[in-house]
Motif scaffolding. Structure first.
Motif, short mmCIF file in Angstrom:
data_model
loop_
_atom_site.label_atom_id
_atom_site.label_comp_id
_atom_site.label_asym_id
_atom_site.label_seq_id
_atom_site.Cartn_x
_atom_site.Cartn_y
_atom_site.Cartn_z
N VAL A 143 0.82 -1.21 0.00
CA VAL A 143 0.00 0.00 0.00
C VAL A 143 0.85 1.26 0.00
CG1 VAL A 143 -1.74 1.31 1.28
CG2 VAL A 143 -1.88 -1.19 1.15
N GLY A 144 0.50 2.19 -0.89
CA GLY A 144 1.18 3.47 -0.94
C GLY A 144 0.29 4.58 -0.42
N SER A 149 -2.45 5.06 -8.74
CA SER A 149 -1.21 4.33 -9.03
C SER A 149 -1.38 3.45 -10.26
CB SER A 149 -0.83 3.46 -7.83
OG SER A 149 0.25 2.61 -8.14
N THR A 150 -0.30 3.28 -11.00
CA THR A 150 -0.30 2.38 -12.16
C THR A 150 0.62 1.18 -11.91
OG1 THR A 150 1.48 3.68 -13.19
CG2 THR A 150 -0.80 4.23 -13.79
N THR A 151 1.12 1.07 -10.67
CA THR A 151 2.04 -0.02 -10.33
C THR A 151 1.23 -1.24 -9.89
OG1 THR A 151 3.68 1.58 -9.58
CG2 THR A 151 3.98 -0.73 -8.89
N LEU A 152 1.21 -2.28 -10.75
CA LEU A 152 0.46 -3.48 -10.42
C LEU A 152 1.19 -4.31 -9.37
CD1 LEU A 152 -0.89 -4.89 -13.82
CD2 LEU A 152 -2.18 -3.78 -12.01
N VAL A 153 0.41 -4.91 -8.46
CA VAL A 153 0.95 -5.84 -7.48
C VAL A 153 0.61 -7.24 -7.98
CG1 VAL A 153 0.89 -6.58 -5.08
CG2 VAL A 153 0.58 -4.17 -5.64
N SER A 154 1.61 -7.96 -8.44
CA SER A 154 1.36 -9.26 -9.09
C SER A 154 0.67 -10.24 -8.16
CB SER A 154 2.67 -9.85 -9.61
OG SER A 154 3.59 -10.03 -8.55
N PHE A 379 -7.72 -2.00 -8.69
CA PHE A 379 -7.65 -2.56 -7.34
C PHE A 379 -6.53 -3.59 -7.14
CE2 PHE A 379 -12.10 -1.17 -7.83
CZ PHE A 379 -12.10 -0.21 -6.83
N SER A 380 -5.72 -3.81 -8.17
CA SER A 380 -4.53 -4.65 -7.95
C SER A 380 -3.26 -3.79 -8.00
CB SER A 380 -4.45 -5.78 -8.98
OG SER A 380 -4.31 -5.24 -10.28
#
Length: 515
Positions: A143-144, A149-154, A379-380
């Motif tokens: 979480v930032g 954000s455009t940074t996906l969390v795989s 949401f990812s």
């Protein structure tokens, strides 16, 4: 189909039995909120004494509005927009407001199911370690700060893709081969799994202390209006009413379906599961308090996602055989969430199918693909948790309440359809509803709901939410409600292509058709 005859219209799919309908409706009502919302609300609202306003709310608002949804769907035989349109043409906009709201809820609800799926896997080796909060927020969700954000969390994106793939398959298979079949398997499995968890929790040291904390009545709380509002709020959000789901489900019922008796079974089954969840959750929290040599009131995270993904993993790590308990618990969350999301998406897909003249499969694929792209893209990411928390707060506490107020006021006071719907329920059902039903739906319900709405909106406007920046709440909070309203207006204005009402007749009309 727009230019064809009523006789040429394809026959509407139906549930194969009342049991199939009841299990599907229970599956929709029994969701993640039953497990992580009711226990915390009850504990904070008078403990055992809370059961009194809870039961009153169930009987005076929950069941009456559930009957209202059933009556609209069964009599007018369509998803929410078409059913409301057939009832009174201007009411179509209300149907689309409910369906766009369902679309929004489905988009973020899938993410929570994906978290549960991840934690089901994590449970086998207790991967969350000793600091469960740091693992959930940091290592897992990453979480930032509030933002876009455009940074996906795989680790979130992969299970989320799996969830959407499964949802697409089930919705595309249709009512009987997809939704009904899944619920016939999943609901008994969910009850069996959660029942086993409760039995295990009751055998843990400190379980009795947890149950005492939950059920010891604080009778003074009954004099607090906030406790009564909390009871109505819990019942209202728990039963999946007033945002198109039960209207759509009822529209697939057979002509001679016993609507009110089925509604009573669904309502009391849902409440029974909530109480079962409360017993299991607080017996487990009692064990955690015992292990930490503290009391329940000193514990943090007694409701919401923090209860499931921070507090419960901490408990699981402490107990003997925790890996098995954890796998079953998070498996139950997946089952509860999955049966709910397919009910939400079925209503959206059916509405699109009817409006645009698509086949069921085309509508299902279109809706699920669009939902999944937005869901995964929003949401990812590293801002997914904060976005989800904000959208959920406005969708549930503002959007659904506005929908319910509009529905009850329009049906009872503007279009004056309540007597017709009451007569319909009594013609097809063994449990008859009296005139008091109209009073409850058109009088008590709007008053209580308006009180809830005013109180919540005042708090959100004056205090904000969770300390998030004002611009963020404007975009993801109030922006969500604006998006739903605009979407409803646009969809209402688009001409219908996929239905032919030339031969439509509401059920039942003629005396020989009545039971």
């Amino acid at each position: 189909m727009a230019g064809g005859s009523a006789a040429a219209a394809p026959e509407r799919e139906t549930w194969t039995s009342s049991t199939g309908f009841i299990l599907a409706a229970v599956g929709s009502a029994v969701g993640l909120g039953n497990i992580w919302r009711f226990p915390g609300v009850a504990y904070e609202s008078g403990g055992g004494a809370f059961l009194i306003p809870y039961l009153v709310a169930l009987l005076t608002a929950g069941i009456p509005i559930l009957f209202l949804d059933y009556a609209v769907g069964h009599r007018y035989r369509g998803a929410a927009p078409l059913s409301y349109r057939r009832m009174a043409r201007p009411a179509e906009a209300l149907g689309w407001f409910q369906i766009v709201l369902s679309f929004v809820i489905a988009v973020y609800y899938a993410a929570v199911i994906a978290w549960s799926l991840s934690y089901f896997v994590f449970a086998f080796d207790l991967r969350w370690g000793e600091d469960t909060a740091a693992f959930f927020v940091g290592e897992y969700l990453q979480v930032g700060e509030p933002g876009i954000s455009t940074t996906l969390v795989s680790g979130v994106a992969v299970p989320l893709v799996l969830v959407w793939a499964a949802v697409l398959v089930i919705i595309a298979l249709g009512v009987t081969k997809g939704v009904q079949r899944v619920n016939i398997i999943f609901i008994p499995l969910l009850v069996l799994a959660f029942g086993g968890l409760v039995v295990r929790a009751l055998t843990l040291p400190g379980a009795a202390d947890g149950l005492n904390a939950l059920f010891t009545p604080d009778w003074a709380a009954l004099a607090d209006p906030a406790v009564w509002i909390a009871a109505y709020s819990q019942i209202f959000f728990s039963l999946s009413i007033a945002f198109g789901i039960m209207v759509t489900y009822a529209s697939y019922q057979r002509r001679r379906a016993n609507m009110t008796s089925s509604g009573l079974v669904v309502a009391f089954a849902n409440s029974s599961f909530e109480i079962l969840a409360g017993i299991g959750v607080f017996a487990t929290l009692g064990f955690l308090a015992h292990q930490q040599a503290t009391t329940i009131d000193q514990l943090e995270g007694l409701s919401g996602p923090i209860l499931s993904f921070v507090t419960f993993p901490a408990v699981i790590s402490e107990m003997p055989g925790g890996a098995v308990f954890g796998a079953v618990f998070f498996g139950a969350l997946v089952l509860a969430g999955f049966t709910s999301i397919i009910s939400i998406l079925l209503g959206v897909a059916a509405s699109v199918q009817e409006k645009f003249g698509l086949t069921h499969r085309t509508a299902a694929v279109t809706v699920c693909v669009v939902c999944s792209v937005i869901s995964i893209g929003l949401f990812s990411t590293t801002s997914g948790l904060i976005a989800l928390d904000t959208v959920d707060q406005w969708a549930n506490n503002v959007g659904i309440v506005v929908s319910a107020i509009a529905m009850t006021v329009l049906i009872v006071w503007v279009f004056r359809t309540a007597p017709v719907l009451r007569a319909h329920l009594n013609r097809v059902s063994t449990f008859r509803v009296g005139r008091v039903w109209v009073v409850l739906v058109g009088g008590l319900a709007p008053v209580v709901l308006t009180t809830m709405l005013v109180q919540r909106v005042r708090t959100l406007v004056t205090e904000g939410y969770e300390g998030y920046p004002a611009w963020y709440l404007l975009v993801f909070g109030w922006g969500t409600i604006g998006l739903v309203a605009v979407g409803a207006l646009v969809l209402t204005l688009i001409p219908w292509r996929g239905r032919d009402d030339a031969g439509f007749r509401a059920w039942p009309e003629l005396e020989e058709e009545q039971r």
